[in-house]
Design a protein around this motif. Structure first.
Motif, PDB file in Angstrom:
ATOM      1  N   SER A 190      17.160 -17.241  -5.687  1.00 42.79           N
ATOM      2  CA  SER A 190      15.710 -17.408  -5.792  1.00 42.79           C
ATOM      3  C   SER A 190      15.059 -16.069  -6.022  1.00 42.79           C
ATOM      4  N   PHE A 191      14.353 -15.930  -7.116  1.00 42.06           N
ATOM      5  CA  PHE A 191      13.660 -14.690  -7.440  1.00 42.06           C
ATOM      6  C   PHE A 191      12.166 -14.903  -7.330  1.00 42.06           C
ATOM      7  N   LEU A 192      11.487 -13.890  -6.910  1.00 43.43           N
ATOM      8  CA  LEU A 192      10.062 -14.025  -6.637  1.00 43.43           C
ATOM      9  C   LEU A 192       9.256 -13.841  -7.905  1.00 43.43           C
ATOM     10  N   PHE A 193       8.404 -14.813  -8.158  1.00 37.52           N
ATOM     11  CA  PHE A 193       7.623 -14.900  -9.391  1.00 37.52           C
ATOM     12  C   PHE A 193       6.331 -14.127  -9.237  1.00 37.52           C
ATOM     13  N   CYS A 194       6.036 -13.221 -10.165  1.00 36.66           N
ATOM     14  CA  CYS A 194       4.800 -12.463 -10.092  1.00 36.66           C
ATOM     15  C   CYS A 194       4.379 -12.040 -11.489  1.00 36.66           C
ATOM     16  N   PHE A 195       3.112 -11.617 -11.598  1.00 42.77           N
ATOM     17  CA  PHE A 195       2.627 -10.926 -12.785  1.00 42.77           C
ATOM     18  C   PHE A 195       2.185  -9.565 -12.305  1.00 42.77           C
ATOM     19  N   SER A 196       2.508  -8.523 -13.037  1.00 45.39           N
ATOM     20  CA  SER A 196       2.227  -7.172 -12.562  1.00 45.39           C
ATOM     21  C   SER A 196       1.003  -6.541 -13.183  1.00 45.39           C
ATOM     22  N   SER A 197       0.225  -7.293 -13.935  1.00 49.80           N
ATOM     23  CA  SER A 197      -0.993  -6.713 -14.485  1.00 49.80           C
ATOM     24  C   SER A 197      -2.019  -7.780 -14.745  1.00 49.80           C
ATOM     25  N   LYS A 198      -3.277  -7.329 -14.876  1.00 47.70           N
ATOM     26  CA  LYS A 198      -4.369  -8.254 -15.129  1.00 47.70           C
ATOM     27  C   LYS A 198      -4.182  -8.975 -16.457  1.00 47.70           C
ATOM     28  N   HIS A 220     -15.649  -0.556  13.892  1.00 47.55           N
ATOM     29  CA  HIS A 220     -14.280  -0.253  14.313  1.00 47.55           C
ATOM     30  C   HIS A 220     -13.725   0.821  13.381  1.00 47.55           C
ATOM     31  N   GLY A 221     -13.214   1.896  13.958  1.00 46.52           N
ATOM     32  CA  GLY A 221     -12.782   3.037  13.159  1.00 46.52           C
ATOM     33  C   GLY A 221     -11.295   3.196  12.976  1.00 46.52           C
ATOM     34  N   THR A 222     -10.476   2.387  13.661  1.00 45.15           N
ATOM     35  CA  THR A 222      -9.019   2.518  13.556  1.00 45.15           C
ATOM     36  C   THR A 222      -8.520   1.500  12.542  1.00 45.15           C
ATOM     37  N   VAL A 223      -8.624   1.858  11.278  1.00 43.59           N
ATOM     38  CA  VAL A 223      -8.296   0.894  10.232  1.00 43.59           C
ATOM     39  C   VAL A 223      -7.305   1.480   9.230  1.00 43.59           C
ATOM     40  N   VAL A 224      -6.519   0.580   8.662  1.00 41.39           N
ATOM     41  CA  VAL A 224      -5.604   0.903   7.562  1.00 41.39           C
ATOM     42  C   VAL A 224      -6.002   0.007   6.401  1.00 41.39           C
ATOM     43  N   ASP A 225      -6.339   0.621   5.288  1.00 45.34           N
ATOM     44  CA  ASP A 225      -6.843  -0.111   4.120  1.00 45.34           C
ATOM     45  C   ASP A 225      -5.793  -0.059   3.016  1.00 45.34           C
ATOM     46  N   THR A 226      -5.275  -1.214   2.621  1.00 44.56           N
ATOM     47  CA  THR A 226      -4.229  -1.237   1.594  1.00 44.56           C
ATOM     48  C   THR A 226      -4.736  -0.721   0.251  1.00 44.56           C
ATOM     49  N   SER A 227      -6.034  -0.831  -0.006  1.00 44.69           N
ATOM     50  CA  SER A 227      -6.567  -0.314  -1.270  1.00 44.69           C
ATOM     51  C   SER A 227      -6.560   1.208  -1.285  1.00 44.69           C
ATOM     52  N   VAL A 228      -6.462   1.828  -0.104  1.00 42.57           N
ATOM     53  CA  VAL A 228      -6.371   3.285   0.009  1.00 42.57           C
ATOM     54  C   VAL A 228      -4.915   3.725   0.118  1.00 42.57           C
ATOM     55  N   MET A 254      -6.553  -0.918  -7.213  1.00 48.03           N
ATOM     56  CA  MET A 254      -5.712  -2.051  -7.580  1.00 48.03           C
ATOM     57  C   MET A 254      -6.137  -3.272  -6.777  1.00 48.03           C
ATOM     58  N   THR A 255      -6.103  -4.432  -7.398  1.00 49.00           N
ATOM     59  CA  THR A 255      -6.461  -5.654  -6.685  1.00 49.00           C
ATOM     60  C   THR A 255      -5.344  -6.039  -5.726  1.00 49.00           C
ATOM     61  N   LEU A 256      -5.682  -6.808  -4.710  1.00 46.15           N
ATOM     62  CA  LEU A 256      -4.666  -7.283  -3.772  1.00 46.15           C
ATOM     63  C   LEU A 256      -3.654  -8.160  -4.505  1.00 46.15           C
ATOM     64  N   HIS A 257      -4.127  -8.928  -5.474  1.00 46.81           N
ATOM     65  CA  HIS A 257      -3.241  -9.767  -6.282  1.00 46.81           C
ATOM     66  C   HIS A 257      -2.173  -8.913  -6.957  1.00 46.81           C
ATOM     67  N   ASN A 258      -2.582  -7.795  -7.574  1.00 45.07           N
ATOM     68  CA  ASN A 258      -1.632  -6.937  -8.277  1.00 45.07           C
ATOM     69  C   ASN A 258      -0.743  -6.148  -7.322  1.00 45.07           C
ATOM     70  N   TYR A 279       4.536  -4.909  -5.455  1.00 44.37           N
ATOM     71  CA  TYR A 279       5.361  -4.426  -4.340  1.00 44.37           C
ATOM     72  C   TYR A 279       6.099  -5.523  -3.583  1.00 44.37           C
ATOM     73  N   LEU A 280       5.547  -6.706  -3.505  1.00 47.24           N
ATOM     74  CA  LEU A 280       6.197  -7.797  -2.771  1.00 47.24           C
ATOM     75  C   LEU A 280       6.824  -8.818  -3.704  1.00 47.24           C
ATOM     76  N   ARG A 281       6.522  -8.704  -4.994  1.00 48.91           N
ATOM     77  CA  ARG A 281       7.073  -9.584  -6.018  1.00 48.91           C
ATOM     78  C   ARG A 281       6.778 -11.061  -5.745  1.00 48.91           C
ATOM     79  N   ARG A 282       5.536 -11.345  -5.473  1.00 50.82           N
ATOM     80  CA  ARG A 282       5.129 -12.740  -5.346  1.00 50.82           C
ATOM     81  C   ARG A 282       3.658 -12.881  -5.722  1.00 50.82           C
ATOM     82  N   ILE A 283       3.287 -14.093  -6.022  1.00 52.49           N
ATOM     83  CA  ILE A 283       1.926 -14.407  -6.459  1.00 52.49           C
ATOM     84  C   ILE A 283       1.080 -14.837  -5.275  1.00 52.49           C
ATOM     85  N   ILE A 284      -0.159 -14.357  -5.222  1.00 52.79           N
ATOM     86  CA  ILE A 284      -1.138 -14.889  -4.282  1.00 52.79           C
ATOM     87  C   ILE A 284      -2.424 -15.148  -5.067  1.00 52.79           C
ATOM     88  N   GLN A 285      -3.347 -15.805  -4.431  1.00 48.27           N
ATOM     89  CA  GLN A 285      -4.687 -16.038  -4.990  1.00 48.27           C
ATOM     90  C   GLN A 285      -4.633 -16.804  -6.306  1.00 48.27           C
TER      91      GLN A 285
END
Length: 437
Positions: free
Chosen positions: A4-12, A370-378, A390-394, A399-405
């Motif tokens: 089973s391989f994870l289905f994704c698109f890597s660009s808009k 709340h100041g103790t945050v980790v932002d994936t966009s950063v 980069m969008t969360l979708h991309n 990086y996770l090789r799967r589709i969301i949204q």
């Protein structure tokens, strides 16, 4: 051997024009089958995987419905099988495929189907990296994430809500572009079409006026002789009339009053402060954007808190295309934003690490300081730097090789929150590899 391989698109660019209603599990199945065939003739698994994605996209682009998709996919698979049977002698094929596959699985930390996780409640099936963190694991994760916690300077740069220096219970946003706009308290700028419209003292429209807009972003594409911008929603050229019509204009302002702050833990509390991922969905009301759903996921990818929220003001648009929220969801709950704040403060302290994508929007919606945050966009910056992100979708695809949204019903805050947690688990793992060297 089942693979089973994870289905994704890597660009808009992989977002498709007309989005025919092909079920995700059907597309995933044919990606897997295409990978099987390309493995027979490709030097690396990555090469096979990329070829399989390209092949499936071609099939998808040629299809106007599920029946057409299946017909084209079956013919493509037959063609690939014929090509691979000519190119590869069967004697060494199985050993080669198994060897490549095993290396791939080890490298990717045994990518497996996450069985019966929270999204099964949503009648969906998805794939991801399987991580399990005990209380001790959370301590190690917490320590590893410390280097990714945003500094106050970066919080301000990304427009996170911070305590107002003069008004208790209020927040302030420091980025200048937030302050720009009209000063008339009875005027609003539509965040969809850019039109200026009038409201009364309680924020309701003084007259009905349809909003004609594009819900997609303008995407630049190279064409002979230069560059042109087209909307991702309809492929219309920039400046063309909107492809969507709504009965009223909406605006995306957020009230900066009614905020609460997370509190420091008692000195006697020596346990791990906790690591959680948060995602919110908002809807448009007479006062702008308001919270409609919040989901919190722990480091084991389990949903520990998930509730719909009744906005304080009248709803204009549930924004279902993106929020996944509809009228029945909101009317079926009695939870208010104050109830949500009380619940969050019961297990989130000032030291707790909250993970999210563009978490400043979520904290504004929650009215939470709340100041103790980790932002994936950063933590996963765009190669062109700010203001590009980069969008969360991309990010999830790359990086996770799967589709969301991809659901036609809109985003799922549980899916998005889990994706953010998985991204940081992946990041921590990769950081660990670098430090060993």
């Amino acid at each position: 051997m089942a693979r089973s391989f994870l289905f994704c698109f890597s660009s808009k660019k992989s977002l498709l024009r007309f989005c025919p209603p092909i079920p995700h599990d059907v597309r995933q199945r044919y990606v897997n089958l295409f990978v099987e065939e390309f493995l027979k003739t490709s030097v690396t698994v990555q090469d096979a995987f990329e070829k399989a994605l390209a092949e499936e996209k071609t099939v998808y682009d040629r299809s106007i419905n599920k029946l057409k998709y299946l017909s084209v996919a079956v013919n493509a698979l037959k063609r690939l099988k014929n090509q691979s049977s000519v190119s590869v002698k069967g004697g060494n094929l199985q050993q080669l495929s198994e060897c490549i596959l095993n290396c791939f699985l080890i490298t990717c930390n045994s990518i497996i189907l996450l069985n019966m996780l929270w999204w099964d409640r949503c009648k969906q099936r998805t794939f991801g990296l399987s991580y399990s963190f005990s209380a001790e694991g959370d301590v190690a994760l917490y320590d590893s994430l410390k280097e990714h916690i945003l500094s106050e300077e970066i919080l301000m740069e990304n427009n996170y809500p911070l305590q107002h220096p003069e008004k208790s219970g209020s927040a302030i946003l420091y980025r200048e572009d937030y302050k720009k706009g009209i000063t008339d308290p009875l005027k609003r700028i539509c965040c969809r079409c850019g039109a200026t419209y009038s409201v009364n003292q309680v924020g309701k429209h003084t007259r009905k006026e349809e909003c004609n807009y594009h819900y997609g972003k303008g995407v630049e594409k190279k064409v002979p002789g230069g560059v042109e911008t087209r909307y991702s929603c309809c492929e219309g050229v920039a400046g063309c009339p909107g492809c969507q019509v709504f009965k009223l204009h909406v605006h995306d302002a957020v009230s900066l009053d009614g905020f609460v702050s997370t509190l420091p833990r008692p000195a006697s509390d020596k346990g791990c402060p906790g690591v959680f991922s948060v995602d919110c969905e908002m809807c448009y009301t007479t006062q702008g954007l308001e919270l409609a759903r919040v989901t919190v996921v722990n480091s084991s990818l389990q949903v520990i808190y998930d509730t719909f929220v009744k906005p304080d003001n009248d709803v204009i648009d549930y924004n279902t295309r993106f929020s996944g929220i509809n009228e029945a969801d909101v009317k079926g709950t009695s939870s208010s934003i104050r109830d949500v704040q009380e619940t969050l403060l019961s297990f989130v302290s000032a030291e707790t690490i909250l993970i999210g994508y563009g978490l400043e929007s979520d904290l504004c919606a929650l009215k939470l300081l709340h100041g103790t945050v980790v932002d994936t966009s950063v933590s996963f910056p765009h190669r062109l730097g700010l203001p590009h992100k980069m969008t969360l979708h991309n990010l999830t695809a790359d990086y996770l090789r799967r589709i969301i949204q991809e659901s036609v019903g809109g985003h799922d805050s549980a899916e998005d929150a889990a994706a953010c947690m998985e991204l940081m688990l992946w990041k921590v793992k990769e950081d660990g590899k670098t430090k060993r060297w």
